[in-house]
Design a protein around this motif. Sequence first.
Motif, short mmCIF file in Angstrom:
data_model
loop_
_atom_site.label_atom_id
_atom_site.label_comp_id
_atom_site.label_asym_id
_atom_site.label_seq_id
_atom_site.Cartn_x
_atom_site.Cartn_y
_atom_site.Cartn_z
N TYR A 172 52.78 38.43 -12.90
CA TYR A 172 52.64 38.00 -14.29
C TYR A 172 51.23 37.50 -14.60
O TYR A 172 50.63 37.92 -15.59
N GLU A 202 57.19 49.86 -17.43
CA GLU A 202 57.83 48.79 -18.21
C GLU A 202 56.95 48.43 -19.40
O GLU A 202 55.77 48.76 -19.44
N ILE A 235 68.59 43.03 -15.76
CA ILE A 235 70.03 42.86 -15.93
C ILE A 235 70.45 43.36 -17.31
O ILE A 235 71.53 43.94 -17.48
N THR A 236 69.59 43.20 -18.30
CA THR A 236 69.89 43.74 -19.63
C THR A 236 69.86 45.27 -19.56
O THR A 236 70.72 45.94 -20.15
N THR A 280 65.75 39.50 -20.85
CA THR A 280 66.35 38.22 -21.25
C THR A 280 65.56 37.56 -22.38
O THR A 280 66.14 37.05 -23.33
N1 PLP Z 1 60.75 43.54 -16.39
C1 PLP Z 1 60.06 42.41 -16.14
C2 PLP Z 1 58.71 42.51 -15.51
C3 PLP Z 1 60.61 41.16 -16.48
O1 PLP Z 1 59.94 40.03 -16.23
C4 PLP Z 1 61.89 41.13 -17.09
C5 PLP Z 1 62.45 39.83 -17.51
O2 PLP Z 1 63.14 39.18 -16.85
C6 PLP Z 1 62.58 42.33 -17.30
C7 PLP Z 1 61.97 43.51 -16.94
C8 PLP Z 1 63.96 42.33 -17.87
O3 PLP Z 1 64.89 41.84 -16.95
P1 PLP Z 1 66.21 41.10 -17.40
O4 PLP Z 1 66.93 42.04 -18.32
O5 PLP Z 1 66.96 40.85 -16.16
O6 PLP Z 1 65.79 39.85 -18.10
#
Ligand code: PLP
Length: 337
Positions: A172, A202, A235-236, A280
């Motif tokens: 990050y 992403e 997870i989403t 999230t």
């Molecule tokens: N990709 C990254 C780099 C993330 O930080 C997140 C956030 O948590 C996601 C994808 C989405 O993941 P989730 O749906 O589990 O929040």
Amino acid sequence: MVTCQWTIHHGWAAPKLQPFGPLSIMPSASCLHYATQCFEGLKLYRGYDGKLRLFRPELNATRLLMSATRVALPAFDPKELLSLMAALCAVDGRKWLPDPGTFLYMRPLVIANDPALGVKRPHEALICIMLSCYLTMDHGLFTDGLRIQASKDNMVRAWPGGYGFAKVGANYGTMLAAQAEALDRRYDQILWLFGPEREITEAGAANIFFVWRNLETDRLELVTPSLSQLILDGITRKSVIELAKDRLTDIDVVERRVTISEVFVAAEEGRLLEVFVTGTAYFVVGVQEISWTSTISLPIGERSCGKYALIFKNWMEDIMYGKMEHSWGYVVKEQPA
Ligand code: PLP
């Protein structure tokens, strides 16, 4: 907050529930020097039925364990972690989350807090779980959808053999400069590309989906980059895929490599109907613009979403806020007042 200390000699100590406040660590602590840390992010929802719920929190717990392992942090039992998360929610939910239809953000964190300098597997570590307020995306943020800009060729977020699949801070901090530059140009997020084919990975801290018509089958497809070492197993994302496979018959779910040129060709041919991101923090938000060598514009409808994004958003919200009883909704048992 909840804290729990681990040492290589004594393992995990009894967890403590304590007021939110500063941690005491040595300036020589491993996490401050060698990025020996990882974290999770999930939300605590107050349902319309008055109950507190987490959304599939066992997946966050196992993902935290996977991330911890990647940076040599100690293992823990994900079920134990989940019970600590639930214990904190039970205390703070009553105080800070009284109103139905609202949420708090929960951040479990693991850091190596060895006091002695040394590039080695940590001998001491701390789990800390905290709750925080968070702006909702439905309150003025991104109401017209996201504007995303493809990453430049001089920077990648993740690479094979790296750690893009783990939720470690090192992923990050290293993208913040590029993200800040994008914000200066009025883009909300970077669309991270990888390799000579400009593979899509992403969008910022979110996974990405495309809805397009397949030229050969003439069927609608919900396409998302397949999981690899470059992508966090969101997870989403997983939930959208499972819901689409379970409940939708008019669209095929496809997980595969996606290049940015394919997306631009589909847009030129009028086959690209919708793009949205999931995570999230953003939850489900439509993308109104993608900028690369040229720019694609997409229509955005109700609640910052296109047609399919809105379907998934509503379905998941029904589970999160208890409008629909579902095994993904983990009910937190609250202590009586
Ligand atoms: N990709 C990254 C780099 C993330 O930080 C997140 C956030 O948590 C996601 C994808 C989405 O993941 P989730 O749906 O589990 O929040």
